[in-house]
Write a protein that holds these residues in place. Structure first.
Motif, PDB file in Angstrom:
ATOM      1  N   GLU A  67       0.820  -1.209   0.000  1.00 27.53           N
ATOM      2  CA  GLU A  67       0.000   0.000   0.000  1.00 27.53           C
ATOM      3  C   GLU A  67       0.858   1.265   0.000  1.00 27.53           C
ATOM      4  O   GLU A  67       0.446   2.300  -0.502  1.00 27.53           O
ATOM      5  CB  GLU A  67      -0.934   0.006   1.211  1.00 27.53           C
ATOM      6  N   ALA A  68       2.067   1.175   0.567  1.00 28.56           N
ATOM      7  CA  ALA A  68       2.967   2.328   0.645  1.00 28.56           C
ATOM      8  C   ALA A  68       3.859   2.463  -0.590  1.00 28.56           C
ATOM      9  O   ALA A  68       4.687   3.354  -0.647  1.00 28.56           O
ATOM     10  CB  ALA A  68       3.826   2.225   1.893  1.00 28.56           C
ATOM     11  N   GLY A  69       3.692   1.556  -1.576  1.00 28.21           N
ATOM     12  CA  GLY A  69       4.467   1.675  -2.806  1.00 28.21           C
ATOM     13  C   GLY A  69       5.368   0.506  -3.115  1.00 28.21           C
ATOM     14  O   GLY A  69       6.061   0.507  -4.139  1.00 28.21           O
ATOM     15  N   GLY A  70       5.394  -0.510  -2.248  1.00 28.44           N
ATOM     16  CA  GLY A  70       6.179  -1.711  -2.522  1.00 28.44           C
ATOM     17  C   GLY A  70       5.524  -2.556  -3.592  1.00 28.44           C
ATOM     18  O   GLY A  70       4.337  -2.409  -3.879  1.00 28.44           O
ATOM     19  N   LEU A  71       6.281  -3.457  -4.199  1.00 32.37           N
ATOM     20  CA  LEU A  71       5.770  -4.252  -5.319  1.00 32.37           C
ATOM     21  C   LEU A  71       4.651  -5.202  -4.907  1.00 32.37           C
ATOM     22  O   LEU A  71       3.587  -5.205  -5.512  1.00 32.37           O
ATOM     23  CB  LEU A  71       6.908  -5.049  -5.970  1.00 32.37           C
ATOM     24  N   MET A  72       4.900  -6.023  -3.904  1.00 29.99           N
ATOM     25  CA  MET A  72       3.859  -6.971  -3.493  1.00 29.99           C
ATOM     26  C   MET A  72       4.107  -7.447  -2.076  1.00 29.99           C
ATOM     27  O   MET A  72       5.216  -7.333  -1.556  1.00 29.99           O
ATOM     28  CB  MET A  72       3.763  -8.154  -4.445  1.00 29.99           C
ATOM     29  N   SER A  73       3.038  -7.964  -1.488  1.00 32.37           N
ATOM     30  CA  SER A  73       3.145  -8.519  -0.143  1.00 32.37           C
ATOM     31  C   SER A  73       2.379  -9.834  -0.089  1.00 32.37           C
ATOM     32  O   SER A  73       1.414 -10.038  -0.821  1.00 32.37           O
ATOM     33  CB  SER A  73       2.582  -7.547   0.897  1.00 32.37           C
ATOM     34  N   TYR A  74       2.860 -10.712   0.778  1.00 32.66           N
ATOM     35  CA  TYR A  74       2.174 -11.972   1.029  1.00 32.66           C
ATOM     36  C   TYR A  74       2.319 -12.275   2.512  1.00 32.66           C
ATOM     37  O   TYR A  74       3.432 -12.460   3.010  1.00 32.66           O
ATOM     38  CB  TYR A  74       2.761 -13.115   0.202  1.00 32.66           C
ATOM     39  N   LEU A 111      -2.369 -12.075  -0.761  1.00 29.85           N
ATOM     40  CA  LEU A 111      -1.399 -11.582  -1.729  1.00 29.85           C
ATOM     41  C   LEU A 111      -1.896 -10.239  -2.252  1.00 29.85           C
ATOM     42  O   LEU A 111      -3.017 -10.145  -2.751  1.00 29.85           O
ATOM     43  CB  LEU A 111      -1.255 -12.563  -2.893  1.00 29.85           C
ATOM     44  N   VAL A 112      -1.063  -9.208  -2.110  1.00 25.67           N
ATOM     45  CA  VAL A 112      -1.394  -7.866  -2.594  1.00 25.67           C
ATOM     46  C   VAL A 112      -0.321  -7.473  -3.597  1.00 25.67           C
ATOM     47  O   VAL A 112       0.869  -7.567  -3.307  1.00 25.67           O
ATOM     48  CB  VAL A 112      -1.458  -6.838  -1.442  1.00 25.67           C
ATOM     49  N   VAL A 113      -0.752  -7.048  -4.790  1.00 21.95           N
ATOM     50  CA  VAL A 113       0.178  -6.656  -5.851  1.00 21.95           C
ATOM     51  C   VAL A 113      -0.049  -5.194  -6.200  1.00 21.95           C
ATOM     52  O   VAL A 113      -1.186  -4.761  -6.385  1.00 21.95           O
ATOM     53  CB  VAL A 113      -0.025  -7.533  -7.114  1.00 21.95           C
ATOM     54  N   ASN A 114       1.036  -4.430  -6.297  1.00 19.61           N
ATOM     55  CA  ASN A 114       0.971  -3.017  -6.626  1.00 19.61           C
ATOM     56  C   ASN A 114       1.466  -2.834  -8.067  1.00 19.61           C
ATOM     57  O   ASN A 114       2.668  -2.905  -8.339  1.00 19.61           O
ATOM     58  CB  ASN A 114       1.841  -2.215  -5.653  1.00 19.61           C
ATOM     59  N   LEU A 115       0.530  -2.619  -8.995  1.00 20.25           N
ATOM     60  CA  LEU A 115       0.893  -2.477 -10.409  1.00 20.25           C
ATOM     61  C   LEU A 115       1.663  -1.196 -10.699  1.00 20.25           C
ATOM     62  O   LEU A 115       2.496  -1.158 -11.604  1.00 20.25           O
ATOM     63  CB  LEU A 115      -0.359  -2.543 -11.280  1.00 20.25           C
ATOM     64  N   LYS A 116       1.408  -0.150  -9.931  1.00 18.16           N
ATOM     65  CA  LYS A 116       2.153   1.096 -10.111  1.00 18.16           C
ATOM     66  C   LYS A 116       3.630   0.865  -9.800  1.00 18.16           C
ATOM     67  O   LYS A 116       4.512   1.349 -10.507  1.00 18.16           O
ATOM     68  CB  LYS A 116       1.569   2.182  -9.206  1.00 18.16           C
ATOM     69  N   ALA A 117       3.910   0.109  -8.737  1.00 13.51           N
ATOM     70  CA  ALA A 117       5.291  -0.217  -8.381  1.00 13.51           C
ATOM     71  C   ALA A 117       5.933  -1.104  -9.440  1.00 13.51           C
ATOM     72  O   ALA A 117       7.106  -0.939  -9.768  1.00 13.51           O
ATOM     73  CB  ALA A 117       5.332  -0.897  -7.018  1.00 13.51           C
ATOM     74  N   LEU A 130      -1.958 -12.107 -11.446  1.00 12.64           N
ATOM     75  CA  LEU A 130      -2.849 -11.077 -10.893  1.00 12.64           C
ATOM     76  C   LEU A 130      -4.203 -11.661 -10.517  1.00 12.64           C
ATOM     77  O   LEU A 130      -4.831 -11.212  -9.558  1.00 12.64           O
ATOM     78  CB  LEU A 130      -3.019  -9.939 -11.898  1.00 12.64           C
ATOM     79  N   ALA A 131      -4.660 -12.663 -11.269  1.00 13.25           N
ATOM     80  CA  ALA A 131      -5.951 -13.290 -10.976  1.00 13.25           C
ATOM     81  C   ALA A 131      -5.937 -13.986  -9.618  1.00 13.25           C
ATOM     82  O   ALA A 131      -6.985 -14.145  -8.984  1.00 13.25           O
ATOM     83  CB  ALA A 131      -6.314 -14.280 -12.070  1.00 13.25           C
ATOM     84  N   ARG A 132      -4.778 -14.391  -9.163  1.00 12.38           N
ATOM     85  CA  ARG A 132      -4.658 -15.078  -7.876  1.00 12.38           C
ATOM     86  C   ARG A 132      -4.521 -14.110  -6.702  1.00 12.38           C
ATOM     87  O   ARG A 132      -4.634 -14.517  -5.551  1.00 12.38           O
ATOM     88  CB  ARG A 132      -3.457 -16.012  -7.894  1.00 12.38           C
ATOM     89  N   ALA A 133      -4.260 -12.866  -6.987  1.00 14.64           N
ATOM     90  CA  ALA A 133      -4.063 -11.870  -5.929  1.00 14.64           C
ATOM     91  C   ALA A 133      -5.374 -11.564  -5.219  1.00 14.64           C
ATOM     92  O   ALA A 133      -6.429 -11.529  -5.837  1.00 14.64           O
ATOM     93  CB  ALA A 133      -3.465 -10.590  -6.505  1.00 14.64           C
ATOM     94  N   ASP A 134      -5.287 -11.334  -3.926  1.00 14.86           N
ATOM     95  CA  ASP A 134      -6.455 -10.935  -3.151  1.00 14.86           C
ATOM     96  C   ASP A 134      -6.800  -9.476  -3.423  1.00 14.86           C
ATOM     97  O   ASP A 134      -7.962  -9.080  -3.344  1.00 14.86           O
ATOM     98  CB  ASP A 134      -6.199 -11.135  -1.654  1.00 14.86           C
TER      99      ASP A 134
END
Length: 138
Positions: A67-74, A111-117, A130-134
């Motif tokens: 949420e703060a700009g990182g690529l992804m979290s799990y 799983l959270v993915v940040n497309l902007k990052a 991306l389809a698997r991301a929450d």
């Protein structure tokens, strides 16, 4: 990240032929996993900025990083952990012994993915991933 930067500085101080056996370890990593640690939690913005500046795909353990700009979290949700702490506190206040309470581990991970990052580091994430991301942050 910190050990990577420290290793690079160390190799730079060696210089010349003395550094060649360690040179393979100084290459930029293909990715980075930031684990749960108090140091990393307090330096979140710096970690995200370094990973972005060096275009290193990075996976963090909490959604707040994405949420703060990182690529992804799990990882598990912090709110779920806080809820368990509250339940345990209530049980202890009602007289149960802490040593008798079972150890609980998270059962739900997200799983959270940040497309902007991803765009900032020139990474294209496949639609199947991306389809698997929450959650996908646009």
């Amino acid at each position: 990240m910190a050990s990577y930067i420290a290793r690079r500085k160390f190799l730079a101080t060696l210089g010349g032929a003395a550094a060649w056996p360690l040179a393979a370890h100084a290459q930029q990593p293909g990715g980075l996993v930031i684990a749960n640690h108090a140091l990393f939690a307090t330096q979140a913005q710096q970690l995200i900025a370094l990973a972005t500046r060096h275009a290193i795909p990075t996976l963090y353990w909490r959604r707040e990083f994405a949420e703060a700009g990182g690529l992804m979290s799990y990882g598990s949700r912090l709110g779920d952990a806080i809820r368990v702490v509250g339940v345990y506190a209530g049980r202890i206040l009602k007289g149960e012994k802490p040593g008798d309470l079972p150890v609980q581990q998270p059962t739900k991970f997200e799983l959270v993915v940040n497309l902007k990052a991803a765009k900032a580091i020139g990474l294209t994430i496949p639609e199947s991933f991306l389809a698997r991301a929450d959650e996908v942050i646009e």
